[in-house]
Each structure stands twice: as structure tokens, then as C-alpha cells.
Design a protein around this motif. Structure first.
Motif, PDB file in Angstrom:
ATOM      1  N   ARG A 183      47.488  22.617 -27.100  1.00 23.68           N
ATOM      2  CA  ARG A 183      47.647  21.162 -27.203  1.00 23.68           C
ATOM      3  C   ARG A 183      47.866  20.530 -25.827  1.00 23.68           C
ATOM      4  O   ARG A 183      47.299  19.481 -25.511  1.00 23.68           O
ATOM      5  CB  ARG A 183      48.813  20.824 -28.136  1.00 23.68           C
ATOM      6  N   SER A 187      45.321  17.978 -23.877  1.00 25.50           N
ATOM      7  CA  SER A 187      45.777  16.664 -23.407  1.00 25.50           C
ATOM      8  C   SER A 187      45.515  16.497 -21.913  1.00 25.50           C
ATOM      9  O   SER A 187      45.069  15.439 -21.456  1.00 25.50           O
ATOM     10  CB  SER A 187      47.275  16.496 -23.694  1.00 25.50           C
ATOM     11  N   ARG A 190      41.719  16.004 -21.379  1.00 23.12           N
ATOM     12  CA  ARG A 190      41.269  14.683 -21.853  1.00 23.12           C
ATOM     13  C   ARG A 190      41.745  13.570 -20.918  1.00 23.12           C
ATOM     14  O   ARG A 190      41.010  12.621 -20.641  1.00 23.12           O
ATOM     15  CB  ARG A 190      41.764  14.444 -23.277  1.00 23.12           C
TER      16      ARG A 190
END
Length: 288
Positions: A183, A187, A190
Motif C-alpha cells: 500500500r 501510494s 502514484r
């Protein structure tokens, strides 16, 4: 034996062991079929205590006896790449002088012709073989060979990390940490991608600052490695497990440009493999 055929009606065979390799094959096989134009991508795994390779995971239609076939070390394309420990390609399987033709009947039944394959090796141990095949002869297989090799290396990296983590944590702890890291890594990647797409300099600066905070940048005395913005993007994507072809598609650049960036990353991070580069980058907190 497991089959992976999300876009066909081929069923999942019953009684299949869902081992670590099988769980990691679905996306690589799907990506390979899309990126190489192959009619069928598949994988084999080594059978414990033998030199036999069992063909067990597929993406695409399997019409003949390929599913569950056993390949001997040194025979056919899979046996060749295992024996030589490097990827190989044949433009027309049934006519190639490079391989033994022990399995021609199976290959003819599947109507397979051009084929590329790469070994999956972890800690000098043969784990399996990754394949991409066309149902027609094909002379230009360089890009397909690169794509299969990249996916095989990615799987090796994942399995190597899993082996290390397995010695340090319980299964539940390993799953929790892996999910958390995935995760955070997503993140981070992105945010950097979004920062690169905005024309607002202030917003871009803030987004990159947040991305750096996720990576928990090392103190100035430790941060001797200096990466360009593009090198940072490539590093983040290969740390997320993307192949060179997938990185190129994501960033809108050529595969050979990506390879040049990876070569520079290996030098800057004092690494001999992509996996080692990611490990070293995490150690000095260049990525989360």
C-alpha cells in the motif's frame, strides 16, 4: 495442476496445490500475453525430488495435452533453458535445430510454433520456467524474449524476498507487513506519477515532499546516492514489481530507455541485480 485462464472457458483443475509460485503467476501470465502478442503464455514448476518440469499454469486457450505435461531437464525448450540457466527463443519450434524434439507431438497438438522461455531460479535452485508462445512462426522475438526474462526476474525477486521474510516472521505477520508495504509503495508511486503530470510547481513540490516522507528519506550524511527524477520513477516502479516493458508503458518511454535507467540505477546503488538495487535503495530510504 493449476490453470490460469481468466479470458477463456478452460476450468481450474481440481485438487491443485496453491503454492507460492502459482499465486504469483496470474498477473505475469496475463501481462505477457498482452505485451508479446502471444496466443498462449504458461509456466512450469519443478517437481520436488526430480529434474522434471510440470506445465501447470496457463493464460489463453489450451486445446491439447500441454496441461500437466512433464518436461525433462535438457529436453525441449524448457529443459534447454533450465540446463543452460538462461532464456532462449525458437522461431519455429517443430523445425528448430536448437532443441530436442521429444515433445513435438504435444506442441503440434497445441498448434504452437514460435516460442520464448526463461528459467525461474532462486538461490541457485531451479523453481520453474516461464513461456510465451505463438501459433505461427515468427522471426522477431527479441522484445518477447526481454519481456519473458523481465517477468521471470520479477518472480524470482518476489520469491527471494518471501524466503527471507519467512525466516523472520510468522505467516500472519508476513502477510500484514507485505500488505502494508504494498500500500505504501503504491501510494509513493502514484504520488510521483501525479506530481509529474501537474503544471502547478507549488503543488508538484508538495506532492514530491509527501512522497519523500513516505520513503522516509535518510539523513543527509547517508543519502550519498543521488537519483534523477526519472531514475526515481523507474526505481519506484521496479520496486513495485513491474517489468521493464510495464515500466515503459507506465511512463510513456521506450523499453530500451528503461533499460538504460536500470543500468544506471545498478551502478549508483552498487547492485548487480534489480532485486539488490531495490534492497539497497530501501536500506538508504530512497523508497519505502
Amino acid at each position: 495442476m493449476i490453470t490460469v485462464t481468466p479470458t477463456t472457458d478452460n476450468p481450474l483443475k481440481r485438487g491443485a496445490p496453491h503454492d507460492d509460485l502459482a499465486r504469483r503467476l496470474r498477473q505475469p501470465l496475463e501481462r505477457l500475453r498482452r505485451s508479446t502478442g502471444a496466443g498462449l503464455t504458461f509456466a512450469g514448476r519443478m517437481v520436488d525430488g526430480t529434474d522434471n518440469l510440470e506445465l501447470f499454469a496457463f493464460d489463453g486457450d489450451v486445446v491439447g495435452p500441454l496441461r500437466g505435461a512433464m518436461v525433462d531437464l535438457g529436453h525441449g525448450l524448457g529443459g534447454r533453458v533450465l540446463g543452460r540457466q538462461r532464456a532462449a527463443a525458437v522461431n519455429d519450434y517443430v523445425r528448430s535445430p536448437l532443441i530436442t524434439h521429444t515433445y513435438d507431438a504435444i506442441i503440434r497438438a497445441e498448434s504452437l510454433r514460435a516460442m520464448v522461455a526463461a528459467p525461474i531460479i532462486v538461490g541457485r535452485k531451479h523453481i520453474g520456467v516461464l513461456y510465451a508462445a505463438r501459433r505461427n512462426p515468427h522471426d522477431e522475438l527479441g522484445m518477447s524474449l526481454d519481456a519473458v526474462t523481465d517477468e521471470a526476474r520479477r518472480i524470482e525477486q518476489q520469491l527471494a524476498v518471501a524466503d527471507v521474510l519467512a525466516t523472520l516472521r510468522t505467516d500472519d505477520e508476513e502477510r500484514d507487513v507485505a500488505a502494508w508495504r504494498a500500500r505504501v509503495q503504491e501510494s509513493h508511486t502514484r504520488l510521483r506519477a501525479l506530481a509529474g503530470s501537474t503544471t502547478d510547481d507549488a503543488l508538484r513540490s508538495q506532492m514530491l515532499e509527501i512522497a519523500d516522507a513516505l520513503a522516509d528519506d535518510a539523513p543527509e550524511s547517508e543519502a550519498a546516492v543521488r537519483l534523477t527524477s526519472r531514475e526515481q520513477d523507474v526505481l519506484g516502479l521496479i520496486a513495485a514489481g513491474l517489468s521493464n516493458a510495464a515500466v515503459a508503458e507506465h511512463l510513456g518511454i521506450g523499453v530500451y530507455t528503461v533499460k538504460d535507467h536500470v543500468k544506471r540505477l545498478l551502478v549508483k546503488l552498487d547492485a548487480s541485480t534489480r532485486f539488490e538495487a531495490v534492497v539497497n535503495a530501501r536500506r538508504i530510504r530512497l523508497i519505502p
